[in-house]
Scaffold this active site. Structure first.
Site, short mmCIF file in Angstrom:
data_model
loop_
_atom_site.label_atom_id
_atom_site.label_comp_id
_atom_site.label_asym_id
_atom_site.label_seq_id
_atom_site.Cartn_x
_atom_site.Cartn_y
_atom_site.Cartn_z
N ASP A 51 -33.98 10.74 -92.82
CA ASP A 51 -32.74 11.39 -92.40
C ASP A 51 -32.47 12.68 -93.14
O ASP A 51 -33.18 13.66 -92.97
CB ASP A 51 -31.57 10.41 -92.53
N HIS A 58 -28.66 4.37 -87.38
CA HIS A 58 -27.61 3.95 -88.31
C HIS A 58 -27.02 2.59 -87.93
O HIS A 58 -27.27 1.61 -88.61
CB HIS A 58 -26.51 4.99 -88.48
#
Length: 336
Positions: A252, A201
């Site tokens: 994800d 991220h």
């Protein structure tokens, strides 16, 4: 039908957390932390049998969508990890188990009693012939002494290390309150950055943290469709590129399984932020979707994917135009 257009090889995916596929369409309310609560509730229900069946289904969906390798960021337990590996073999997808270290928070089933217990589990998995990377979940889940031991083991054994950092402002605030520094700074202090490290991220990484990633040769895994769905914020694409930080993509939460959409959204973020087009060059987008992902998982080789050049989205285009259209005008149904 033809082989995938040159330089756009099969797409390795990082951090699928496949159990989250079952949340698709069920958690479209509340903030990130409400979503996390729902995710943890679902995680508590995952037996090895459910993992074996459910993961194979999602791995097959990923394989059909152009992903040919996957880094499974796994924290459901040891037996569930073995079941995930079985599912990957059945689905025919190259598999790297990013086995998670979890000292605090989450669910009890996710946690190990000590770094030694965690590393013993890692060695057991490696002895079974699995490709394994280390994954201290985050600075929330792993205190400094855990980070130091996990980082040292990864360096000594030349293994990939993946860790969440700077996804949410609250995470950064809590880290500063506890440790006096930001998450990526804490990871650097305790030996968790380096050329085999991937930060997952990094949405709210500041310039000093990005400088640390560049200096150590660490990568960033960006998960654009998930980060958009969870309201994480905009990844600092241009600031990362200015520092030559390697970037790869991750599916994800699997709210969408489409590597082309991940690449397109990454460039879309960059364009909307910079107010110009072609911020990330096309060749780099292809590399982000393939080679960078493979390197993040420690893979030297991975299977090719194939693209149907007669697909309506590509019909009538010569190769240069088709290479661009693959990212900017196609969905995963172009893969065969």
């Amino acid at each position: 039908m033809a082989r995938l257009i040159a330089s756009a090889r099969g797409e390795p995916a990082h951090d699928p957390r496949l159990r989250q596929r079952a949340l698709r369409g069920r958690t479209e309310g509340g903030d990130f932390w409400a979503w996390r609560d729902a995710m943890l509730e679902l995680a508590g229900q995952q037996t090895p049998e459910r993992v074996r069946t459910g993961y194979e289904q999602v791995y097959r969906e990923m394989r059909a969508s152009g992903y040919t390798a996957v880094g499974e960021f796994h924290y459901l337990g040891f037996e569930q990890a073995l079941a995930a590996a079985e599912a990957a073999r059945a689905a025919g997808i190259t598999f790297v188990l990013l086995y998670v270290a979890y000292a605090r928070g989450g669910l009890e089933r996710m946690r190990q009693a000590s770094p030694a217990e965690y590393l013993n589990q890692v060695e057991n998995l490696r002895e079974r012939g699995l490709e394994v990377g280390l994954a201290p979940h985050s600075v929330r889940a792993c205190p400094p002494q855990w980070l130091a031991q996990v980082g040292r083991y990864a360096a000594d054994h030349e293994l990939a290390l993946h860790v969440h950092a700077d996804e949410q402002p609250r995470e950064i605030e809590e880290c500063i309150e506890e440790h006096g520094i930001r998450p990526i700074e804490l990871l650097a202090k305790h030996g968790c950055l380096g050329p085999r490290t991937t930060i997952v991220h990094a949405t709210h990484a500041d310039d000093a943290e990005l400088d640390l990633l560049a200096e150590t040769g660490s990568r960033i895994c960006v998960c654009p469709t998930t980060e958009a769905n969870l309201g994480d914020g905009y990844f600092p694409v241009e600031r990362a590129l200015e520092r030559d930080i390697g970037i790869c993509i991750g599916s994800d939460s699997n709210v969408r399984i489409d590597p082309l959409e991940e690449q397109r959204e990454l460039e879309g973020i960059a364009r909307r932020t910079a107010l110009r087009r072609n911020v990330v060059p096309l060749d780099m987008l292809h590399r982000i979707g393939a080679g960078e992902g493979a390197a993040a998982l420690g893979l030297e080789r991975w299977p090719d994917a194939e693209v149907d050049l007669d697909h309506p989205s590509l019909a009538g285009l010569d190769e240069p135009a088709a290479r661009a259209a693959l990212v900017f005008g196609c969905s995963a149904d172009v893969f065969v």
